[in-house]
Design a protein around this motif. Sequence first.
Motif, PDB file in Angstrom:
ATOM      1  N   TRP A 688       0.857  -1.400   0.062  1.00 14.31           N
ATOM      2  CA  TRP A 688      -0.079  -0.069   0.063  1.00 14.31           C
ATOM      3  C   TRP A 688       0.914   1.183   0.046  1.00 14.31           C
ATOM      4  O   TRP A 688       1.935   1.287   0.681  1.00 14.31           O
ATOM      5  CB  TRP A 688      -0.906   0.089   1.206  1.00 14.31           C
ATOM      6  CG  TRP A 688      -2.109  -1.120   1.524  1.00 14.31           C
ATOM      7  CD1 TRP A 688      -1.857  -2.238   1.635  1.00 14.31           C
ATOM      8  CD2 TRP A 688      -3.214  -0.948   0.713  1.00 14.31           C
ATOM      9  NE1 TRP A 688      -3.130  -2.932   1.360  1.00 14.31           N
ATOM     10  CE2 TRP A 688      -3.969  -2.115   0.759  1.00 14.31           C
ATOM     11  CE3 TRP A 688      -4.104   0.262   0.259  1.00 14.31           C
ATOM     12  CZ2 TRP A 688      -5.485  -2.189   0.580  1.00 14.31           C
ATOM     13  CZ3 TRP A 688      -5.299   0.121  -0.093  1.00 14.31           C
ATOM     14  CH2 TRP A 688      -5.917  -1.102   0.186  1.00 14.31           C
ATOM     15  N   LEU A 689       0.597   2.304  -0.751  1.00  7.58           N
ATOM     16  CA  LEU A 689       1.000   3.435  -0.751  1.00  7.58           C
ATOM     17  C   LEU A 689       0.438   4.496   0.407  1.00  7.58           C
ATOM     18  O   LEU A 689      -0.590   4.782   0.324  1.00  7.58           O
ATOM     19  CB  LEU A 689       0.999   4.165  -1.936  1.00  7.58           C
ATOM     20  CG  LEU A 689       1.758   5.341  -2.346  1.00  7.58           C
ATOM     21  CD1 LEU A 689       3.238   5.028  -2.312  1.00  7.58           C
ATOM     22  CD2 LEU A 689       1.473   6.251  -3.691  1.00  7.58           C
ATOM     23  N   ALA A 690       1.353   4.841   1.589  1.00 12.90           N
ATOM     24  CA  ALA A 690       0.731   5.486   2.660  1.00 12.90           C
ATOM     25  C   ALA A 690       0.362   7.070   2.165  1.00 12.90           C
ATOM     26  O   ALA A 690       0.791   7.483   1.359  1.00 12.90           O
ATOM     27  CB  ALA A 690       1.422   5.705   3.603  1.00 12.90           C
ATOM     28  N   GLU A 691      -0.482   7.558   2.782  1.00 13.26           N
ATOM     29  CA  GLU A 691      -0.699   9.149   2.891  1.00 13.26           C
ATOM     30  C   GLU A 691       0.583   9.694   3.447  1.00 13.26           C
ATOM     31  O   GLU A 691       1.455   9.185   4.029  1.00 13.26           O
ATOM     32  CB  GLU A 691      -1.760   9.597   3.687  1.00 13.26           C
ATOM     33  CG  GLU A 691      -3.385   8.826   3.085  1.00 13.26           C
ATOM     34  CD  GLU A 691      -3.608   9.002   1.702  1.00 13.26           C
ATOM     35  OE1 GLU A 691      -3.233  10.410   1.180  1.00 13.26           O
ATOM     36  OE2 GLU A 691      -3.728   8.242   0.698  1.00 13.26           O
ATOM     37  N   THR A 692       0.610  11.071   2.827  1.00 12.24           N
ATOM     38  CA  THR A 692       1.772  11.837   3.481  1.00 12.24           C
ATOM     39  C   THR A 692       1.780  11.829   4.894  1.00 12.24           C
ATOM     40  O   THR A 692       0.789  12.292   5.427  1.00 12.24           O
ATOM     41  CB  THR A 692       1.651  13.364   2.708  1.00 12.24           C
ATOM     42  OG1 THR A 692       1.718  13.199   1.570  1.00 12.24           O
ATOM     43  CG2 THR A 692       3.016  14.121   3.180  1.00 12.24           C
ATOM     44  N   LEU A 770       6.004   3.708   0.650  1.00 14.05           N
ATOM     45  CA  LEU A 770       5.401   2.281   0.094  1.00 14.05           C
ATOM     46  C   LEU A 770       5.593   1.334   1.241  1.00 14.05           C
ATOM     47  O   LEU A 770       6.645   0.826   1.469  1.00 14.05           O
ATOM     48  CB  LEU A 770       6.262   2.050  -1.258  1.00 14.05           C
ATOM     49  CG  LEU A 770       5.743   0.809  -1.818  1.00 14.05           C
ATOM     50  CD1 LEU A 770       4.395   0.839  -2.206  1.00 14.05           C
ATOM     51  CD2 LEU A 770       6.696   0.574  -3.065  1.00 14.05           C
ATOM     52  N   CYS A 771       4.282   0.607   1.527  1.00 11.01           N
ATOM     53  CA  CYS A 771       4.451  -0.027   2.739  1.00 11.01           C
ATOM     54  C   CYS A 771       4.168  -1.755   2.566  1.00 11.01           C
ATOM     55  O   CYS A 771       2.982  -1.840   1.736  1.00 11.01           O
ATOM     56  CB  CYS A 771       3.370   0.463   3.789  1.00 11.01           C
ATOM     57  SG  CYS A 771       3.740   2.184   4.298  1.00 11.01           S
ATOM     58  N   PRO A 772       4.891  -2.546   2.843  1.00 11.66           N
ATOM     59  CA  PRO A 772       4.230  -4.015   2.797  1.00 11.66           C
ATOM     60  C   PRO A 772       3.526  -4.339   4.180  1.00 11.66           C
ATOM     61  O   PRO A 772       4.076  -4.210   5.342  1.00 11.66           O
ATOM     62  CB  PRO A 772       5.633  -4.734   2.663  1.00 11.66           C
ATOM     63  CG  PRO A 772       6.635  -3.794   3.602  1.00 11.66           C
ATOM     64  CD  PRO A 772       6.134  -2.394   3.403  1.00 11.66           C
ATOM     65  N   CYS A 773       2.143  -4.798   3.703  1.00 10.69           N
ATOM     66  CA  CYS A 773       1.496  -5.239   4.866  1.00 10.69           C
ATOM     67  C   CYS A 773       1.212  -6.987   4.633  1.00 10.69           C
ATOM     68  O   CYS A 773       1.343  -7.481   3.582  1.00 10.69           O
ATOM     69  CB  CYS A 773       0.034  -4.387   4.816  1.00 10.69           C
ATOM     70  SG  CYS A 773       0.331  -2.769   4.613  1.00 10.69           S
ATOM     71  N   ARG A 774       0.627  -7.369   5.741  1.00  8.89           N
ATOM     72  CA  ARG A 774       0.144  -8.931   5.675  1.00  8.89           C
ATOM     73  C   ARG A 774      -1.114  -8.764   6.582  1.00  8.89           C
ATOM     74  O   ARG A 774      -1.352  -8.344   7.582  1.00  8.89           O
ATOM     75  CB  ARG A 774       1.252  -9.804   6.261  1.00  8.89           C
ATOM     76  CG  ARG A 774       1.662  -9.533   7.642  1.00  8.89           C
ATOM     77  CD  ARG A 774       2.293 -10.505   8.070  1.00  8.89           C
ATOM     78  NE  ARG A 774       3.168 -10.560   9.411  1.00  8.89           N
ATOM     79  CZ  ARG A 774       2.465 -10.806  10.639  1.00  8.89           C
ATOM     80  NH1 ARG A 774       1.298 -10.994  10.504  1.00  8.89           N
ATOM     81  NH2 ARG A 774       2.973 -10.450  11.788  1.00  8.89           N
ATOM     82  N   ASP A 775      -1.568 -10.134   6.324  1.00  6.77           N
ATOM     83  CA  ASP A 775      -2.726 -10.384   7.247  1.00  6.77           C
ATOM     84  C   ASP A 775      -2.360 -11.039   8.595  1.00  6.77           C
ATOM     85  O   ASP A 775      -0.998 -11.364   8.818  1.00  6.77           O
ATOM     86  CB  ASP A 775      -3.923 -11.512   6.709  1.00  6.77           C
ATOM     87  CG  ASP A 775      -3.061 -12.729   6.173  1.00  6.77           C
ATOM     88  OD1 ASP A 775      -1.951 -13.164   6.736  1.00  6.77           O
ATOM     89  OD2 ASP A 775      -3.431 -13.222   5.217  1.00  6.77           O
ATOM     90  N   PHE A 776      -3.214 -11.263   9.514  1.00  3.48           N
ATOM     91  CA  PHE A 776      -2.681 -11.734  10.983  1.00  3.48           C
ATOM     92  C   PHE A 776      -3.792 -12.622  11.593  1.00  3.48           C
ATOM     93  O   PHE A 776      -5.116 -12.525  11.213  1.00  3.48           O
ATOM     94  CB  PHE A 776      -2.129 -10.752  11.886  1.00  3.48           C
ATOM     95  CG  PHE A 776      -3.272  -9.687  12.148  1.00  3.48           C
ATOM     96  CD1 PHE A 776      -4.037 -10.011  13.236  1.00  3.48           C
ATOM     97  CD2 PHE A 776      -3.537  -8.483  11.555  1.00  3.48           C
ATOM     98  CE1 PHE A 776      -4.911  -8.913  13.761  1.00  3.48           C
ATOM     99  CE2 PHE A 776      -4.547  -7.608  11.802  1.00  3.48           C
ATOM    100  CZ  PHE A 776      -5.175  -7.829  12.865  1.00  3.48           C
TER     101      PHE A 776
END
Length: 788
Positions: A688-692, A770-776
């Motif tokens: 996901w692309l984070a907000e500023t 630019l953020c890498p996320c995952r489920d949990f």
Amino acid sequence: MITVNSDGKIMVRRCLVTLRPFRLFVLGIGFFTLCFLMTSLGGQFSARRLGDSPFTVHTEVIGALESRVVLRKMSDLLELMVKRMDTMVHLENGSELRRGDEEHAVDRFPPGAKLMEKIQAIAQNVSDIAVKVDQILRNSVLHSKVSEGQRDQCEVPNDPKYPDCSGKVEWMHARWTSDPCYAFFGVDGTECSFLIYLSEVEWFCPLMSWRNQTAVLPAPKPLPKVQAAFRSNLSHLLELIGSGKESLIFMKKRIKQLAAHWALAAQRLEAKLKGSRRDQKQILIHIGFLTEESGDVFSPRVLKGGPLGEMVQWADILAVLFVLGHNLKITVSLKELQSNLGVPPGRGSCPLTVPLPFDLIYTDYHGLQQMKQYMGLSFKKYRCRFRVIDTFGTEPAYNHEEYATLHGYRTNWGYWNFNPKQFMTMFPHTPDNSFMGFVSEELNSTEKQLIKNNKASNMAVVYGKEASIWKVRGKEKFLGILNKYMEIHGTVYYETQRPPEVPAFVKNHGLLPQQEFQQLLRKAKLFIGFGFPYEGPAPLEAIANGCIFLQSRFSPPHSSLNHEFFRGKPTSREVFSQHPYAENFIGKPHVWTVDYNNSEEFEAAIKAIMRIQVDPYLPYEYTCEGMLERIYAYIQHQVSPQSPPPPLRPSPGQSPTALAPNATHLVWPHNASQGSEAWPPMHSLQGWLAETGRTCTDTCLDRGLICEPSFFHFINTLDAFLKLNVSCDRTESEMNHLYPAFAQPGQECYLQKEPILYSCAGSNTKYRRLCPCRDFQKGQVALCQDCL
């Protein structure tokens, strides 16, 4: 020999009278000198035995050289004493001639003269022995040169495979006497001994062709693999922990208290794993903050209401590793630590004498510093085996030594250049670190119902056992409001009188044993915090026993920039309440966060709390089973202890990710082959692309996800930006804990150059990260849905 007659008796009596303290001292020096010669020289000449190591001769030479220096100094000292005694005797004899009848006896047997003769004889003997030692040394060195042939003809090799060799030899020339460990390994100041050491003990130079290669001790064969088996009997663990400190006694009591829960959790996890095979690990556990050298400030405070969070966590870590079936060594002293590590004598400059026998090492920041001091170069060699119990976490910007130094992130802690996942926290502060945690006692349905039936609707317990916690400005105001509705109880330690900081309307029970404190929580309706201590285990225990936790909101948030407690800690995290985990991961109705400075808001919260009833609640990740699962997964899947992973570099080509069907984020394609061996599994990735101005941690949480720093590598590409429809007019690769990121204005894309700087923490109003996320898993944020 003196004839035993009346004159002899008079002489002996007169000598004893005239032997004043200085003369007795001189006789003592003479006696000590003889003992020293007999002991040291005898030891030097008898030290050599068949079968000694190839370095024994060199060690003997060093010892003999030192003995020669000592002998010469003693000889000089005795000569000086003789001169001074001669002067004193002349003066003393002159004064004694004026005495009565005893003058003639003294003249016949002048004790000063006799004593001088003996001292002169001793001095001559010492001088003769020093000459003989010098001759023996010369013969010994000559014999050593002949036996090794080329010993005096060593040249520093010019081998491109060993570029540091010549520099290390120069360093040894200047500094080899700075640590006795070099002499222990046979260094004696010659070029050959430097090269032998740097090639056979350290690894900066190639092996010498003329050396007998059998002199290099072969690496011991690895122990045969043993399968780990779950344990339910903890009696052997209690023996391993030992005793003698109040902190250890506390930890053992806690382990005993939870023994039945650990046994049940082990059965459940074993059934879930369906008999999967796993290797037993050799694990060293060094609790550095309990060593005397670090001050051990915790043990004396165990019985006085001191902070117990660290000891609660360590007790649970010991229990987890033991229940999982691993082989443990536990140390709380430097002597035990050195023995287990195989540390050579000296100041810690040399590598360990044997390969490290442990697959993993669990320690804290104090222990880490102690191990670095004693392991020498081996510390860097085995760095990937460390797991650091770090209460508040260490962010990557503080962990990278060069980056921290250049950009103002250098603190008293941090800068170890570890993989950030090697730091293990008490709460899931930042996904950059691993969440270790602790456990609270889990209640069955019968116990929960009994607690609900016995709850007092108007009883509150204050969070804080030390009197200093009650020194909060304005506490009288909000406690006065609370006192209008509830009976307030405290558990504040005191010795002879009531702590002055505790208001008179508070019923103080004093410091209670853990079980009695649990009973108090089971009766109370409310558990209230004053803002400190931060993020301890007590609020979770209170919630698990059916209490509602009321805490203060911080505005502005506390951090290292504005609060002394966090200053120097390796984190820039902003804390918006006393217990962020309870606020963010539990929340209402179990956790209420209000502004204590707003009387109306505070009183409204008290009234609302009195009208509701809650069930005891404990997040799964703080149960015995939850902690067992988590640590099992870490040991099985995190960085291999045998060797560090190859360094990751930004991928200049295509990103294996794809744009999601709704075109909002990146996903991992089902048919992608790259990353198939990764853990967590790659199919849990979302980019996901984070907000500023937003952190990756918050960006992922906003979407019901967790930031996963191990996935940064797969989105750290220009292609990933392009797939998200980000137009990059310019692309650069730099060291920055906020990268990869997109900057506006300017349309600039930045990629991360240094892998250990990948960070979920940190933000800047200039960047969209630019953020890498995952489920949990629900109730287990450390593990993705398919991570077990």
